[in-house]
Design a protein around this motif. Sequence first.
Motif, PDB file in Angstrom:
ATOM      1  N   TYR A 134      12.114  12.328  45.310  1.00  0.00           N
ATOM      2  CA  TYR A 134      11.043  11.331  45.285  1.00  0.00           C
ATOM      3  C   TYR A 134      11.473  10.089  44.504  1.00  0.00           C
ATOM      4  CZ  TYR A 134       6.295   9.473  45.271  1.00  0.00           C
ATOM      5  OH  TYR A 134       5.196   8.665  45.463  1.00  0.00           O
ATOM      6  N   LYS A 135      12.175  10.289  43.404  1.00  0.00           N
ATOM      7  CA  LYS A 135      12.654   9.140  42.627  1.00  0.00           C
ATOM      8  C   LYS A 135      13.671   8.337  43.427  1.00  0.00           C
ATOM      9  CE  LYS A 135      11.885  11.038  37.993  1.00  0.00           C
ATOM     10  NZ  LYS A 135      12.527  11.514  36.734  1.00  0.00           N
ATOM     11  N   ALA A 136      14.543   9.033  44.153  1.00  0.00           N
ATOM     12  CA  ALA A 136      15.502   8.334  45.012  1.00  0.00           C
ATOM     13  C   ALA A 136      14.762   7.546  46.094  1.00  0.00           C
ATOM     14  CB  ALA A 136      16.460   9.339  45.652  1.00  0.00           C
ATOM     15  N   ALA A 137      13.730   8.168  46.660  1.00  0.00           N
ATOM     16  CA  ALA A 137      12.917   7.493  47.672  1.00  0.00           C
ATOM     17  C   ALA A 137      12.266   6.248  47.096  1.00  0.00           C
ATOM     18  CB  ALA A 137      11.858   8.450  48.214  1.00  0.00           C
ATOM     19  N   SER A 138      11.795   6.358  45.857  1.00  0.00           N
ATOM     20  CA  SER A 138      11.169   5.214  45.196  1.00  0.00           C
ATOM     21  C   SER A 138      12.162   4.063  45.018  1.00  0.00           C
ATOM     22  CB  SER A 138      10.622   5.650  43.830  1.00  0.00           C
ATOM     23  OG  SER A 138      10.083   4.553  43.133  1.00  0.00           O
ATOM     24  N   LYS A 139      13.405   4.389  44.671  1.00  0.00           N
ATOM     25  CA  LYS A 139      14.429   3.349  44.515  1.00  0.00           C
ATOM     26  C   LYS A 139      14.746   2.686  45.852  1.00  0.00           C
ATOM     27  CE  LYS A 139      14.997   4.292  40.132  1.00  0.00           C
ATOM     28  NZ  LYS A 139      14.428   3.401  39.095  1.00  0.00           N
ATOM     29  N   ILE A 140      14.805   3.498  46.910  1.00  0.00           N
ATOM     30  CA  ILE A 140      15.067   2.944  48.240  1.00  0.00           C
ATOM     31  C   ILE A 140      13.912   2.039  48.669  1.00  0.00           C
ATOM     32  CG2 ILE A 140      15.274   3.540  50.691  1.00  0.00           C
ATOM     33  CD1 ILE A 140      16.818   6.064  49.737  1.00  0.00           C
ATOM     34  N   ALA A 141      12.676   2.475  48.401  1.00  0.00           N
ATOM     35  CA  ALA A 141      11.503   1.656  48.737  1.00  0.00           C
ATOM     36  C   ALA A 141      11.532   0.339  47.961  1.00  0.00           C
ATOM     37  CB  ALA A 141      10.220   2.431  48.438  1.00  0.00           C
ATOM     38  N   THR A 142      11.948   0.401  46.702  1.00  0.00           N
ATOM     39  CA  THR A 142      12.081  -0.824  45.905  1.00  0.00           C
ATOM     40  C   THR A 142      13.154  -1.736  46.498  1.00  0.00           C
ATOM     41  OG1 THR A 142      11.405   0.324  43.888  1.00  0.00           O
ATOM     42  CG2 THR A 142      12.637  -1.715  43.600  1.00  0.00           C
ATOM     43  N   TYR A 143      14.244  -1.138  46.941  1.00  0.00           N
ATOM     44  CA  TYR A 143      15.332  -1.901  47.572  1.00  0.00           C
ATOM     45  C   TYR A 143      14.830  -2.619  48.827  1.00  0.00           C
ATOM     46  CZ  TYR A 143      20.068  -2.769  49.412  1.00  0.00           C
ATOM     47  OH  TYR A 143      21.209  -3.351  49.901  1.00  0.00           O
ATOM     48  N   ILE A 144      14.023  -1.925  49.613  1.00  0.00           N
ATOM     49  CA  ILE A 144      13.457  -2.531  50.822  1.00  0.00           C
ATOM     50  C   ILE A 144      12.576  -3.714  50.457  1.00  0.00           C
ATOM     51  CG2 ILE A 144      11.820  -2.150  52.722  1.00  0.00           C
ATOM     52  CD1 ILE A 144      12.928   0.740  52.872  1.00  0.00           C
TER      53      ILE A 144
END
Length: 378
Positions: A134-144
């Motif tokens: 989930y934290k990795a997903a959050s970082k990817i969402a922030t990147y987007i």
Amino acid sequence: MRITYKSVKASNEVFVRLNCLRRWTQFVTEGKYNELAKQALNCITAFILGKQAENEGKTIIWERFPKIAIYRAFQKAHVNFDTPEFIIDEICKVGNIPKDVFDKETMKIISEETDEGFAEYISGGVGTYEAKIYKAASKIATYIELLEIQHKINGDYLRKHREIIKSLETYEDIPAVKEIYNEQEKPMFEVLKSFSKLRNQNRWAICNYNIECSVLGHLFDTAVWAYFMSLEQEPENERLATKMFFMGIFHDVAENWTKDIPSPIKDRIPGFRKATETYEDAMMEEHVYKVLPQYIADALKELRLTKESEHYTLIKGADYLSADSECYRQLMAGTRDSYFLRAILKRQKNIDEGKEMLTPMCMELYKYFVRYGKGLNL
């Protein structure tokens, strides 16, 4: 897990806060970049990362994801707010403050806002492999999000880009993470970017609104309400509740290509609702199912909501409870547009006729919205 009215009402207030809590405020002041929309994109991304990891032999306990998401929502709304994680880390280092104090305070606040049982339940995913996903997903969402606003932040883009890539390197052991941020044109990343665009669609565009409620943020509301209602019905069936959560997260993603056509119009024109659903299926096939790995496409198809779906009335109940909550936010924010109150009130007929479900605790929240709206004397 026994769902109480206090927990339901506190969760609604979290949605209100996250809808108002803007992101990237050092660069932009756009309402569509808010924490509610971000949590939805986190969940979408976590689902896809989880399926990828599962396909590569990792054991994924899916029941942890809704708990992680709800816990994170409470933490954002009451503890972290919009302070970047690296700033919190640096302040803790200066003050020699252990980082886990934030989780301890989060637990205390959730217990105060709801109860100890609820706090303990939704903290069940903290520190797990799923939490790391989930934290990795959050970082990817922030990147987007960063890619979307890069032309608005001038010379700071490269610095922020380096920060996010550095943070993503921590999660390279999770399947697909490195592939996503090193190869931006990969189909999986492109699909995630397309889902992020749902933040651009305002669900109350023709009304005198004061709060921007996007389709993307609406997905998170709906997912949580569906999760709670499923647990109300079957407290021990976390597997079903988790499925309801993800059905809620993905229930309107096709609107990225079809737009948000109001339900009254779908129902007024004979055959139009069915035609809309057929068109949505075609758009999902073209833009999502065909471009993602087959195992992810199949998983998403299992979550597709149709009138024939076994749990259709539950998901629709959650869908419209989210709309009620959005109307409540608009009324709280001071609009005098009576449309929002009428939208809340007209639901009662469908509830009475069994077209939409509301479990007892969620029904109490609906009644609260009704009382609040009527009390304004619009």
